[in-house]
Design an enzyme around this catalytic site. Structure first.
Site, short mmCIF file in Angstrom:
data_model
loop_
_atom_site.label_atom_id
_atom_site.label_comp_id
_atom_site.label_asym_id
_atom_site.label_seq_id
_atom_site.Cartn_x
_atom_site.Cartn_y
_atom_site.Cartn_z
N ARG A 109 28.69 61.84 42.19
CA ARG A 109 27.27 61.69 42.54
C ARG A 109 26.98 60.27 43.02
O ARG A 109 26.24 60.07 43.97
CB ARG A 109 26.39 62.02 41.32
CG ARG A 109 26.38 63.51 41.01
CD ARG A 109 25.87 63.78 39.61
NE ARG A 109 24.50 63.37 39.40
CZ ARG A 109 23.97 63.16 38.19
NH1 ARG A 109 24.72 63.29 37.11
NH2 ARG A 109 22.72 62.83 38.08
N ARG A 119 22.28 68.72 31.17
CA ARG A 119 22.64 68.85 32.59
C ARG A 119 24.15 68.81 32.74
O ARG A 119 24.79 67.82 32.36
CB ARG A 119 22.00 67.71 33.40
CG ARG A 119 20.54 67.90 33.66
CD ARG A 119 19.94 66.72 34.40
NE ARG A 119 20.61 66.38 35.64
CZ ARG A 119 20.14 65.53 36.53
NH1 ARG A 119 18.99 64.92 36.30
NH2 ARG A 119 20.81 65.26 37.64
N ARG A 122 17.07 61.68 50.45
CA ARG A 122 18.42 61.25 50.11
C ARG A 122 19.32 61.13 51.33
O ARG A 122 20.48 60.74 51.19
CB ARG A 122 19.04 62.27 49.15
CG ARG A 122 19.04 61.85 47.67
CD ARG A 122 19.62 63.00 46.90
NE ARG A 122 20.14 62.71 45.63
CZ ARG A 122 19.51 62.91 44.46
NH1 ARG A 122 18.26 63.30 44.45
NH2 ARG A 122 20.14 62.71 43.33
N LYS A 158 14.54 56.28 37.85
CA LYS A 158 13.46 56.76 38.73
C LYS A 158 12.52 57.71 37.96
O LYS A 158 11.31 57.61 38.09
CB LYS A 158 14.03 57.49 39.96
CG LYS A 158 14.95 56.63 40.82
CD LYS A 158 15.38 57.36 42.07
CE LYS A 158 16.23 58.60 41.84
NZ LYS A 158 17.55 58.32 41.27
N ARG A 196 22.84 60.02 28.74
CA ARG A 196 21.80 61.03 28.98
C ARG A 196 22.37 62.44 28.83
O ARG A 196 21.69 63.34 28.35
CB ARG A 196 21.22 60.83 30.39
CG ARG A 196 20.04 61.73 30.70
CD ARG A 196 19.39 61.37 32.02
NE ARG A 196 20.11 61.90 33.16
CZ ARG A 196 19.77 61.67 34.44
NH1 ARG A 196 18.73 60.91 34.71
NH2 ARG A 196 20.46 62.19 35.43
P1 AMP Z 1 18.60 64.42 40.61
O1 AMP Z 1 17.85 65.11 39.52
O2 AMP Z 1 17.69 63.69 41.56
O3 AMP Z 1 19.70 63.53 40.07
O4 AMP Z 1 19.31 65.55 41.48
C1 AMP Z 1 20.28 66.40 40.93
C2 AMP Z 1 21.06 67.09 42.03
O5 AMP Z 1 20.17 67.88 42.81
C3 AMP Z 1 21.73 66.16 43.03
O6 AMP Z 1 23.01 65.72 42.60
C4 AMP Z 1 21.83 67.07 44.25
O7 AMP Z 1 22.87 68.03 44.10
C5 AMP Z 1 20.53 67.84 44.18
N1 AMP Z 1 19.44 67.13 44.92
C6 AMP Z 1 18.29 66.62 44.38
N2 AMP Z 1 17.53 66.07 45.33
C7 AMP Z 1 18.21 66.22 46.49
C8 AMP Z 1 17.94 65.82 47.83
N3 AMP Z 1 16.84 65.15 48.17
N4 AMP Z 1 18.87 66.15 48.78
C9 AMP Z 1 19.99 66.83 48.47
N5 AMP Z 1 20.31 67.21 47.23
C10 AMP Z 1 19.42 66.91 46.23
#
Ligand code: AMP
Length: 190
Positions: free
Chosen positions: A146, A134, A89, A14, A128
């Site tokens: 996740r 991260r 999400r 994404k 990654r």
């Molecule tokens: P990402 O960078 O999109 O993989 O997000 C990393 C982490 O941030 C996720 O595993 C969640 O803990 C949190 N997170 C990001 N976006 C959301 C969302 N829309 N709703 C809830 N948690 C989120």
């Protein structure tokens, strides 16, 4: 306005495809994951609270991310459109996003879902993790958590957009430029 939801599990590509869409269409990129990592880097209370959940592979509460998106929409009144990456999400987030956009006399144009199988996702995220720094990319157990969160809480969001006839899925495995070409064809704009 062109408002796209780029959908897919962690590691689906994404972020990569969002960058290409920004270059091509000049859209504003709203990644809740990036915004949360920004809060962590600044050491805010919100960031500290979110970090515990993120490092454990769990979603942060709906009201937190909805509030962040609302602020970003308000901060960009002249935007030609937005790419939502990693948001919504949950179905509650999708409903809140519809309401926020309605309040600005606009709506989601379409959702494009990148389809990648779990085995490939795990491989990509571990790779990654070697460079992303991260914590949630570094541990296979957290990565699986996740993906589990995605499969249980996030996949119903696709159904939400299917009901609005806004959903298209694309094969997320293959050359980055091919996947991008497929997205552009679906979006049919800019
Ligand atoms: P990402 O960078 O999109 O993989 O997000 C990393 C982490 O941030 C996720 O595993 C969640 O803990 C949190 N997170 C990001 N976006 C959301 C969302 N829309 N709703 C809830 N948690 C989120």
């Amino acid at each position: 306005m062109l408002n796209l939801v780029l959908f897919g599990p962690p590691g689906a590509g994404k972020g990569t495809q969002s960058q290409k869409l920004i270059e091509k269409c000049g859209l504003i990129h709203l990644s809740t994951g990036d915004i949360l990592r920004g809060e962590i880097a600044q050491g805010t209370t919100l960031g500290l609270e979110a970090k515990k959940l993120m490092d454990d592979g769990k979603l942060v509460p709906d009201e937190v991310v909805i509030g962040m998106i609302s602020n970003k929409l308000d901060a960009n009144p002249e935007a030609p459109g937005f790419i939502f990456d990693g948001f919504p999400r949950t179905v509650a987030q999708a409903e809140a996003l519809d309401t926020l956009l309605e309040g600005k006399n606009t709506a989601i144009s379409s959702m494009v879902a990148l389809v990648v199988d779990d085995e490939e996702l795990e491989k990509r995220l571990l790779e990654r993790g070697k460079t992303s720094g991260r914590p949630d990319d570094a541990n296979p157990e957290i990565i699986r958590k996740r993906i589990h969160e995605y499969n249980s809480k996030t996949t119903p969001v696709a159904e939400f957009y299917k009901q609005q006839n806004k959903y298209t899925s694309i094969n997320g495995i293959g050359p980055i430029d091919q996947i991008f070409a497929d997205i552009v064809e679906v979006v049919d704009a800019c």
